[in-house]
Design an enzyme around this catalytic site. Sequence first.
Site, PDB file in Angstrom:
ATOM      1  N   CYS A   1      53.255 -63.366  61.335  1.00  0.00           N
ATOM      2  CA  CYS A   1      52.086 -63.767  61.368  1.00  0.00           C
ATOM      3  C   CYS A   1      52.588 -65.151  62.493  1.00  0.00           C
ATOM      4  O   CYS A   1      53.787 -65.162  62.674  1.00  0.00           O
ATOM      5  CB  CYS A   1      51.299 -64.058  60.862  1.00  0.00           C
ATOM      6  SG  CYS A   1      52.195 -65.110  58.884  1.00  0.00           S
TER       7      CYS A   1
ATOM      8  N   ASN B   1      54.334 -67.427  58.392  1.00  0.00           N
ATOM      9  CA  ASN B   1      55.142 -66.800  57.472  1.00  0.00           C
ATOM     10  C   ASN B   1      54.152 -67.106  56.441  1.00  0.00           C
ATOM     11  O   ASN B   1      56.189 -67.487  55.268  1.00  0.00           O
ATOM     12  CB  ASN B   1      56.660 -66.665  57.334  1.00  0.00           C
ATOM     13  CG  ASN B   1      57.239 -65.275  57.285  1.00  0.00           C
ATOM     14  OD1 ASN B   1      57.970 -65.269  56.609  1.00  0.00           O
ATOM     15  ND2 ASN B   1      55.917 -64.335  56.125  1.00  0.00           N
TER      16      ASN B   1
ATOM     17  N   CYS C   1      50.918 -67.194  54.323  1.00  0.00           N
ATOM     18  CA  CYS C   1      49.402 -66.306  54.107  1.00  0.00           C
ATOM     19  C   CYS C   1      49.372 -65.015  54.729  1.00  0.00           C
ATOM     20  O   CYS C   1      49.689 -64.058  53.920  1.00  0.00           O
ATOM     21  CB  CYS C   1      48.500 -67.483  55.106  1.00  0.00           C
ATOM     22  SG  CYS C   1      48.482 -68.930  54.821  1.00  0.00           S
ATOM     23  N   ARG C   2      48.995 -64.802  56.258  1.00  0.00           N
ATOM     24  CA  ARG C   2      48.921 -63.286  56.290  1.00  0.00           C
ATOM     25  C   ARG C   2      50.141 -62.232  56.365  1.00  0.00           C
ATOM     26  O   ARG C   2      49.968 -61.465  55.364  1.00  0.00           O
ATOM     27  CB  ARG C   2      48.037 -63.691  57.074  1.00  0.00           C
ATOM     28  CG  ARG C   2      47.066 -63.591  57.704  1.00  0.00           C
ATOM     29  CD  ARG C   2      46.793 -63.914  59.529  1.00  0.00           C
ATOM     30  NE  ARG C   2      47.357 -65.036  59.849  1.00  0.00           N
ATOM     31  CZ  ARG C   2      46.830 -64.751  60.849  1.00  0.00           C
ATOM     32  NH1 ARG C   2      46.056 -63.767  61.817  1.00  0.00           N
ATOM     33  NH2 ARG C   2      48.277 -65.603  62.001  1.00  0.00           N
ATOM     34  N   SER C   3      51.418 -62.853  56.920  1.00  0.00           N
ATOM     35  CA  SER C   3      52.250 -61.218  57.294  1.00  0.00           C
ATOM     36  C   SER C   3      52.597 -61.387  55.308  1.00  0.00           C
ATOM     37  O   SER C   3      53.694 -60.630  55.124  1.00  0.00           O
ATOM     38  CB  SER C   3      53.629 -62.317  57.693  1.00  0.00           C
ATOM     39  OG  SER C   3      54.224 -62.717  57.482  1.00  0.00           O
TER      40      SER C   3
ATOM     41  N   ASP D   1      42.251 -65.289  59.865  1.00  0.00           N
ATOM     42  CA  ASP D   1      43.781 -66.882  58.952  1.00  0.00           C
ATOM     43  C   ASP D   1      43.013 -67.346  57.940  1.00  0.00           C
ATOM     44  O   ASP D   1      42.422 -68.541  58.506  1.00  0.00           O
ATOM     45  CB  ASP D   1      44.265 -66.729  60.237  1.00  0.00           C
ATOM     46  CG  ASP D   1      45.428 -68.019  60.408  1.00  0.00           C
ATOM     47  OD1 ASP D   1      45.041 -68.648  58.594  1.00  0.00           O
ATOM     48  OD2 ASP D   1      45.232 -68.505  60.989  1.00  0.00           O
TER      49      ASP D   1
END
Length: 171
Positions: A27, A30, A32-34, A142
């Site tokens: 993401c 690096n 939150c999402r990933s 996100d």
Amino acid sequence: MNHGSGRVPYREIAVSFNPSPSVLFVCLGNICRSPLAEAAFRAEAERIGLDVKVDSAGTGDWHLGHAPDKRAQAVAQRNGIDISTYRARQVKPEDFRDFTHIIALDANNFADLRALRPDDASAELSLLLDHVPGREGEAVADPYYGEDAGFDVTWSEVVAGAKGLADRLKG
């Protein structure tokens, strides 16, 4: 024909080499999402017995060395996974050779990865939700600038993507 030479005629033999899969989730920062995708995929791979190397990274560099966002840690913890020891890092050229799959969490990061991809890259690029039937081409939400509840939505999406990807790699 000289059959007595003891030499075997040259034959081309096709050899298939399938390395163990390795997956890098990407993401922007690096945090939150990933890392959530990494955690969800690790859990799913373990559940189905898939031997795989897993990591996450960001295309941006402003969170290097930082732990995941506290809200990301909280949603992972609510789902039985501790990501507090994860640390943000940036995608590097070697990643395109060291991983068999690089999975972007949205179209912007996918485009950035395509631009960063070295000529000798071997990793397959895709979006995470490409691995969820009916969600192909969609971005994982996100949650960074939103409310805490957004992290639950993101968790749900990365779990669905992790299951689809793990099933594909296992199959």
